[in-house]
Scaffold this active site. Structure first.
Site, PDB file in Angstrom:
ATOM      1  N   ASP A  11      53.854  44.078  42.116  1.00 22.35           N
ATOM      2  CA  ASP A  11      52.834  43.132  41.657  1.00 22.35           C
ATOM      3  C   ASP A  11      51.603  43.857  41.111  1.00 22.35           C
ATOM      4  OD1 ASP A  11      54.330  40.939  42.307  1.00 22.35           O
ATOM      5  OD2 ASP A  11      53.013  40.211  43.899  1.00 22.35           O
ATOM      6  N   ASP A  12      50.806  43.111  40.348  1.00 19.55           N
ATOM      7  CA  ASP A  12      49.496  43.565  39.855  1.00 19.55           C
ATOM      8  C   ASP A  12      49.598  44.690  38.829  1.00 19.55           C
ATOM      9  OD1 ASP A  12      48.598  41.716  41.709  1.00 19.55           O
ATOM     10  OD2 ASP A  12      48.007  43.213  43.186  1.00 19.55           O
ATOM     11  N   HIS A 132      49.375  35.086  41.275  1.00 16.65           N
ATOM     12  CA  HIS A 132      48.544  36.056  41.981  1.00 16.65           C
ATOM     13  C   HIS A 132      47.913  35.362  43.186  1.00 16.65           C
ATOM     14  CE1 HIS A 132      46.081  39.559  42.518  1.00 16.65           C
ATOM     15  NE2 HIS A 132      44.944  38.991  42.150  1.00 16.65           N
TER      16      HIS A 132
END
Length: 305
Positions: A11-12, A132
């Site tokens: 993620d991110d 998110h």
């Protein structure tokens, strides 16, 4: 023998150059098989180039809670913004939503703008799209999120219901309260996503193995617990060639160094933490990789499902 397809999602991606490099290093080591891009991240364009260069399967990490919107008309005078002109934050977003302060048409506008920016950066629509800080399963937002996925023909998402979460006594009570809230929201989202024809892996893991709680044994324990629970619930007799799909959410990277990084406000504590590097070092351990092979676990991405 049960065949398991495991999507290890970093993620991110796009948060900062050091996060990007850490995720790429994990992918090249065979430890991450899929990434989720923050299009409002300060290094999103660089992340998209890295994904193209290394042929990394990439989806969209829709962001409504950290940094700035990508939709130009929402950058000023929007219900999605706090008094400083940024998104409300992980808990602030939830508070504003519970008070009825968020305009859902603006949520939809921003989600669509992020899909379009993703397409501009990568040259294609995302095969999967999640939220998110798990904003996509929140009340009201879940309906808008599902509509956007259906409109764009995005088939896959994430539903963060983790088997065995209630028994993870190493998670601090305040964090567990947040996780259990995410779980409740996720249960209430299943019907919504199903009605819109959206799919997700059979099993989700990632809350109990985040940061300092990640180890080879914690990943294996989470997978084993989930598989036992899944096969117990499966119809009997189960199909002989049944494939079970799992998504493991991870956040590897080299810690951000301020002022570089973030989504408009600079990097947060989570991104600057040593725990990002700890996840990276755990995921690339040879014993984890060999364990996948001995257990007939195949790493893949959403586009392989």
């Amino acid at each position: 023998m049960l065949q398991v397809k495991l999507i290890v999602t970093g993620d991110d991606f796009g948060y900062c150059p050091r996060r990007n490099q850490g995720i790429v290093d994990c992918f090249l080591a065979g430890a991450v098989s899929n990434v989720s891009l923050l299009v409002n991240g300060s290094a999103a364009a660089d992340a998209a180039k890295l994904a193209r260069r290394h042929n990394i399967p990439i989806g969209l990490h829709a962001n409504l809670s950290e940094g700035s919107p990508v939709c130009q008309v929402l950058k000023t005078n929007s219900s999605l913004l706090n008094e400083r002109g940024f998104f409300h934050g992980k808990m602030g977003f939830r508070t504003a939503l519970s008070k009825g302060l968020l305009i859902m048409s603006e949520v939809k506008q921003e989600l669509k703008a992020q899909v379009e920016l993703f397409r501009e950066l990568t040259g294609h629509l995302p095969p999967h799209m999640d939220g998110h800080q798990h904003v996509h399963v929140l009340p009201e937002v879940r309906h808008v999120f599902a509509e956007v996925l259906e409109e764009y023909g995005i088939k896959y998402t994430r539903v963060p219901i983790e088997p065995g979460l209630h028994n993870c006594d190493w998670i601090p009570p305040s964090l567990m309260d947040f996780y259990l809230g995410v779980e409740d929201d996720s249960f209430n989202t299943v019907d919504v996503f199903t009605r819109h024809g959206i799919r997700w892996p059979d099993i989700y893991i990632g809350l109990s193995t985040m940061g300092k709680n990640m180890s080879v044994s914690s990943i294996w324990s989470a997978i084993d617990t989930a598989l036992v629970g899944f096969t117990t619930k499966a119809p009997s007799p189960a199909p002989p060639s049944r494939t079970v799909t799992i998504e493991l959410m991870v956040h590897p990277g080299y810690p951000s160094v301020p002022p570089v990084g973030g989504c408009g406000e600079g990097p947060d504590d989570f991104s600057q933490s040593w725990e990002r590097l700890h996840e990276l070092q755990t995921l690339i351990k040879p014993e984890l990789q060999s364990h996948y092979k001995t257990r007939n676990i195949q790493l893949c991405s959403f586009k392989d499902l």
